[in-house]
Design a protein around this motif. Sequence first.
Motif, PDB file in Angstrom:
ATOM      1  N   PHE A 504       0.819  -1.198   0.000  1.00  0.00           N
ATOM      2  CA  PHE A 504       0.000   0.000   0.000  1.00  0.00           C
ATOM      3  C   PHE A 504       0.862   1.261   0.000  1.00  0.00           C
ATOM      4  CE2 PHE A 504      -4.501  -1.148   1.411  1.00  0.00           C
ATOM      5  CZ  PHE A 504      -4.417  -2.407   0.832  1.00  0.00           C
ATOM      6  N   VAL A 505       2.034   1.186   0.630  1.00  0.00           N
ATOM      7  CA  VAL A 505       2.887   2.370   0.757  1.00  0.00           C
ATOM      8  C   VAL A 505       3.291   2.896  -0.611  1.00  0.00           C
ATOM      9  CG1 VAL A 505       5.052   3.253   1.732  1.00  0.00           C
ATOM     10  CG2 VAL A 505       3.699   1.570   2.995  1.00  0.00           C
ATOM     11  N   GLY A 506       3.441   2.022  -1.583  1.00  0.00           N
ATOM     12  CA  GLY A 506       3.898   2.428  -2.901  1.00  0.00           C
ATOM     13  C   GLY A 506       2.794   2.821  -3.861  1.00  0.00           C
ATOM     14  N   LEU A 507       1.526   2.794  -3.427  1.00  0.00           N
ATOM     15  CA  LEU A 507       0.407   3.125  -4.304  1.00  0.00           C
ATOM     16  C   LEU A 507      -0.143   4.514  -3.988  1.00  0.00           C
ATOM     17  CD1 LEU A 507      -1.530  -0.267  -4.251  1.00  0.00           C
ATOM     18  CD2 LEU A 507      -0.036   0.588  -6.062  1.00  0.00           C
ATOM     19  N   GLU A 508      -0.800   5.132  -4.976  1.00  0.00           N
ATOM     20  CA  GLU A 508      -1.409   6.439  -4.769  1.00  0.00           C
ATOM     21  C   GLU A 508      -2.644   6.312  -3.887  1.00  0.00           C
ATOM     22  OE1 GLU A 508      -2.350   8.093  -8.522  1.00  0.00           O
ATOM     23  OE2 GLU A 508      -0.288   8.049  -9.287  1.00  0.00           O
ATOM     24  N   THR A 509      -2.894   7.364  -3.116  1.00  0.00           N
ATOM     25  CA  THR A 509      -4.065   7.368  -2.233  1.00  0.00           C
ATOM     26  C   THR A 509      -5.356   7.237  -3.038  1.00  0.00           C
ATOM     27  OG1 THR A 509      -2.862   8.785  -0.679  1.00  0.00           O
ATOM     28  CG2 THR A 509      -5.239   8.644  -0.410  1.00  0.00           C
ATOM     29  N   LYS A 510      -5.400   7.872  -4.217  1.00  0.00           N
ATOM     30  CA  LYS A 510      -6.585   7.792  -5.059  1.00  0.00           C
ATOM     31  C   LYS A 510      -6.877   6.346  -5.456  1.00  0.00           C
ATOM     32  CE  LYS A 510      -8.284   9.079  -9.663  1.00  0.00           C
ATOM     33  NZ  LYS A 510      -8.014   9.830 -10.911  1.00  0.00           N
ATOM     34  N   LYS A 511      -5.861   5.625  -5.897  1.00  0.00           N
ATOM     35  CA  LYS A 511      -6.064   4.239  -6.311  1.00  0.00           C
ATOM     36  C   LYS A 511      -6.509   3.373  -5.136  1.00  0.00           C
ATOM     37  CE  LYS A 511      -2.783   4.299 -10.168  1.00  0.00           C
ATOM     38  NZ  LYS A 511      -1.552   3.707 -10.739  1.00  0.00           N
ATOM     39  N   LEU A 512      -5.888   3.568  -3.992  1.00  0.00           N
ATOM     40  CA  LEU A 512      -6.268   2.788  -2.812  1.00  0.00           C
ATOM     41  C   LEU A 512      -7.722   3.066  -2.433  1.00  0.00           C
ATOM     42  CD1 LEU A 512      -3.079   3.211  -0.580  1.00  0.00           C
ATOM     43  CD2 LEU A 512      -3.779   1.170  -1.814  1.00  0.00           C
ATOM     44  N   SER A 513      -8.117   4.335  -2.455  1.00  0.00           N
ATOM     45  CA  SER A 513      -9.482   4.706  -2.074  1.00  0.00           C
ATOM     46  C   SER A 513     -10.504   4.137  -3.050  1.00  0.00           C
ATOM     47  CB  SER A 513      -9.616   6.230  -2.012  1.00  0.00           C
ATOM     48  OG  SER A 513      -8.732   6.782  -1.069  1.00  0.00           O
ATOM     49  N   TYR A 514     -10.273   4.343  -4.338  1.00  0.00           N
ATOM     50  CA  TYR A 514     -11.232   3.887  -5.341  1.00  0.00           C
ATOM     51  C   TYR A 514     -11.356   2.365  -5.360  1.00  0.00           C
ATOM     52  CZ  TYR A 514     -12.082   8.445  -7.523  1.00  0.00           C
ATOM     53  OH  TYR A 514     -12.485   9.721  -7.780  1.00  0.00           O
ATOM     54  N   ARG A 515     -10.247   1.675  -5.277  1.00  0.00           N
ATOM     55  CA  ARG A 515     -10.310   0.211  -5.331  1.00  0.00           C
ATOM     56  C   ARG A 515     -10.964  -0.369  -4.080  1.00  0.00           C
ATOM     57  NH1 ARG A 515      -4.099  -0.733  -7.552  1.00  0.00           N
ATOM     58  NH2 ARG A 515      -4.380   0.435  -9.509  1.00  0.00           N
ATOM     59  N   THR A 516     -10.721   0.255  -2.935  1.00  0.00           N
ATOM     60  CA  THR A 516     -11.397  -0.187  -1.716  1.00  0.00           C
ATOM     61  C   THR A 516     -12.893   0.033  -1.835  1.00  0.00           C
ATOM     62  OG1 THR A 516      -9.434   0.392  -0.401  1.00  0.00           O
ATOM     63  CG2 THR A 516     -11.492   0.069   0.788  1.00  0.00           C
ATOM     64  N   MET A 517     -13.284   1.185  -2.376  1.00  0.00           N
ATOM     65  CA  MET A 517     -14.712   1.460  -2.552  1.00  0.00           C
ATOM     66  C   MET A 517     -15.324   0.559  -3.630  1.00  0.00           C
ATOM     67  SD  MET A 517     -15.211   5.579  -2.005  1.00  0.00           S
ATOM     68  CE  MET A 517     -13.795   6.155  -2.958  1.00  0.00           C
ATOM     69  N   ASP A 518     -14.534   0.128  -4.610  1.00  0.00           N
ATOM     70  CA  ASP A 518     -15.031  -0.857  -5.586  1.00  0.00           C
ATOM     71  C   ASP A 518     -15.523  -2.104  -4.868  1.00  0.00           C
ATOM     72  OD1 ASP A 518     -14.627   0.619  -7.880  1.00  0.00           O
ATOM     73  OD2 ASP A 518     -12.623  -0.164  -8.252  1.00  0.00           O
ATOM     74  N   ILE A 519     -14.706  -2.611  -3.969  1.00  0.00           N
ATOM     75  CA  ILE A 519     -15.068  -3.816  -3.220  1.00  0.00           C
ATOM     76  C   ILE A 519     -16.315  -3.564  -2.376  1.00  0.00           C
ATOM     77  CG2 ILE A 519     -14.318  -5.395  -1.401  1.00  0.00           C
ATOM     78  CD1 ILE A 519     -12.937  -5.913  -4.018  1.00  0.00           C
ATOM     79  N   MET A 520     -16.361  -2.432  -1.704  1.00  0.00           N
ATOM     80  CA  MET A 520     -17.512  -2.106  -0.862  1.00  0.00           C
ATOM     81  C   MET A 520     -18.789  -1.986  -1.692  1.00  0.00           C
ATOM     82  SD  MET A 520     -15.502   0.688   1.499  1.00  0.00           S
ATOM     83  CE  MET A 520     -16.942   1.253   2.370  1.00  0.00           C
ATOM     84  N   GLU A 521     -18.685  -1.363  -2.854  1.00  0.00           N
ATOM     85  CA  GLU A 521     -19.856  -1.198  -3.729  1.00  0.00           C
ATOM     86  C   GLU A 521     -20.368  -2.545  -4.222  1.00  0.00           C
ATOM     87  OE1 GLU A 521     -20.018   2.007  -6.807  1.00  0.00           O
ATOM     88  OE2 GLU A 521     -19.992   0.306  -8.192  1.00  0.00           O
ATOM     89  N   LEU A 522     -19.465  -3.360  -4.700  1.00  0.00           N
ATOM     90  CA  LEU A 522     -19.867  -4.662  -5.247  1.00  0.00           C
ATOM     91  C   LEU A 522     -20.453  -5.564  -4.167  1.00  0.00           C
ATOM     92  CD1 LEU A 522     -16.781  -5.174  -7.575  1.00  0.00           C
ATOM     93  CD2 LEU A 522     -19.137  -4.787  -8.326  1.00  0.00           C
ATOM     94  N   ASN A 523     -19.890  -5.520  -2.973  1.00  0.00           N
ATOM     95  CA  ASN A 523     -20.423  -6.330  -1.877  1.00  0.00           C
ATOM     96  C   ASN A 523     -21.780  -5.805  -1.422  1.00  0.00           C
ATOM     97  OD1 ASN A 523     -18.199  -7.990  -1.932  1.00  0.00           O
ATOM     98  ND2 ASN A 523     -17.152  -6.958  -0.249  1.00  0.00           N
ATOM     99  N   THR A 524     -21.978  -4.484  -1.472  1.00  0.00           N
ATOM    100  CA  THR A 524     -23.278  -3.910  -1.122  1.00  0.00           C
ATOM    101  C   THR A 524     -24.349  -4.375  -2.101  1.00  0.00           C
ATOM    102  OG1 THR A 524     -22.177  -1.939  -0.224  1.00  0.00           O
ATOM    103  CG2 THR A 524     -24.520  -1.768  -0.688  1.00  0.00           C
ATOM    104  N   ARG A 525     -24.008  -4.425  -3.373  1.00  0.00           N
ATOM    105  CA  ARG A 525     -24.959  -4.924  -4.372  1.00  0.00           C
ATOM    106  C   ARG A 525     -25.250  -6.400  -4.158  1.00  0.00           C
ATOM    107  NH1 ARG A 525     -22.707  -2.238 -10.020  1.00  0.00           N
ATOM    108  NH2 ARG A 525     -22.894  -0.053  -9.396  1.00  0.00           N
TER     109      ARG A 525
END
Length: 578
Positions: A504-525
């Motif tokens: 995670f340290v080597g990734l952009e905050t934007k990518k970490l946030s969006y990809r985490t929310m991808d998982i949350m969105e798909l699991n919510t559906r």
Amino acid sequence: MILNDEYKVDEMHRRGIRVSKLTASITIFVALLIIVVASILLAILESAKIITARKNITVYSNLATESLFSEYQPFLYDEYKIFALDVGEDTSNVKKSIEGRLDEYVSMEVKGNQKTLVNVSPSKTAVNAYEMLTDNDGEGFVKLLRKVIGYEITRDALKKLKDEYEEWNMDNPEDSSNELSGESIAQAVEYINAAEAAEQESEASTEEEGDTDGDDADSDVSETAKNGKNDGNPETGSKQVKQMSYKMTGEESIYEEDVSSDEQSTENDDGAQGASNVVSFLKRLSSLDEAGLAALLIDNPESISNLSIPQEERLETRQLLVGNSDSKTESDWYDKMIIDYFCNKHMKCYTDCSESDANESDEAAKALKYELEYIVFSEYSDKENLENAMLYMFGIREAVNSYHLLTSQEKNNEALVLAQAITLILASPEATQAVQTGIIAAWATAETIYEIRALTNGKKVCITKNDNNWNLGLSEISNCFTKETNLTEDEKGITYKQYLAARFVGLETKKLSYRTMDIMELNTRSAGYTGAKMDHMLIGLECEFDYVSENKFWGLIPSEMNTFEGYYLNNSVSRKYY
């Protein structure tokens, strides 16, 4: 007795009652004074009413806003402890939709408090600004996590965790991991294939001549290589490899012992049998692309998930609903570590998914099983993400193991013995160094495969290597795919999940946030909220409520003197989930 009524006075006189008559009057000044006092009293009462009305509309506005915010998405809170308000699928006019919902709530609050002297009526509701969860490259999501994680772990603890990740040097391992292994192994395979061809040619010529006991160098080489591969006695193979190496190099300093001594020959168990193991290992490794790395390194490849997600569902690739709030802030390492902590707590990886999770009902509840792998590598299927995770850890461990082999004189000598045996078959001693390098790379790769198998089984692996925690001997490298991973765990070692978290340290905050929310969105559906989208989740709101209050106490003054009919009251509310 004092009376002012003349009739009554005359009557009193007839009855013989003595009375005195006084004339009463009021001046204009007193009349004006009474009006002024009355106006002051009414003004005081009206002011008290206004103050009370302002307090009431503050309560009404806050209750209406809180009522709206109480409609937070339940799955996000139950599963991730995240508050967010779903504005719905119709995003043609989000502002108007929110205003309509606020109007309903404020009308309900006012209607329940009408039987008082302080009556107000809602006039207008206006939304000035609203903030969505995905605004400013996921900054809203990070703000929520700051509040959630702030109650669980301190900033100092996250700083310590970040320092540990940097100490492991995980930022860009792929840049320094494969320089030794790739080309070196390929070159070693090339030399070994040539050696086998030379060996077969030598054996064929020996059979044709019928000279099985020849003394020439080629026959010795062929017979020795053959025995090295087929003789079940490792001591014999060890002596023969030593004899071949001595004939080729003439370097007595390498072997000071007597090659005919049975006791000293047992000191090197990586002789001809070791050479055969290296050949077998390199051949299997050369077909790696066909089988796939994950299938090669996981003990039960049938358990690998086949779940995948559509490409258009990712936040990074679709058009997002954006709020109109201007609250962008600069992100730093703290934001990454907050996401890291959150994901480690709420997201699963391969080692978290036991065999019991592989049934269909569990798979239907999750869009992807390997959630951490998706956040780090962002592929569309579990299998691809797992493959990338294997490559990532492979690169790190290969670099660590190669460094140890290159700095260990004992292991370098073992590799040199096998390299000399192989190049002797080729009769090209100039290739010894290249073959030795390939053998070292193969040895490091075998150790790496063994360690990754241990990691995928939930065990810890030492960060650095030394002779005490090295697992495979040179003669065992072909067993790295099947040997039981019973390595001694180091308390300071790290697990499979920690390797992913360190990335995670080597990734952009934007990518970490969006990809985490991808998982949350798909699991919510998957949980039944089929229309849920993370960019439709509201987390902040600024709005205004206008009210009308009637003129109560000022209305008692005659209309000729009072042209004031009522008041317009305004109240502003700002609410955020963070």
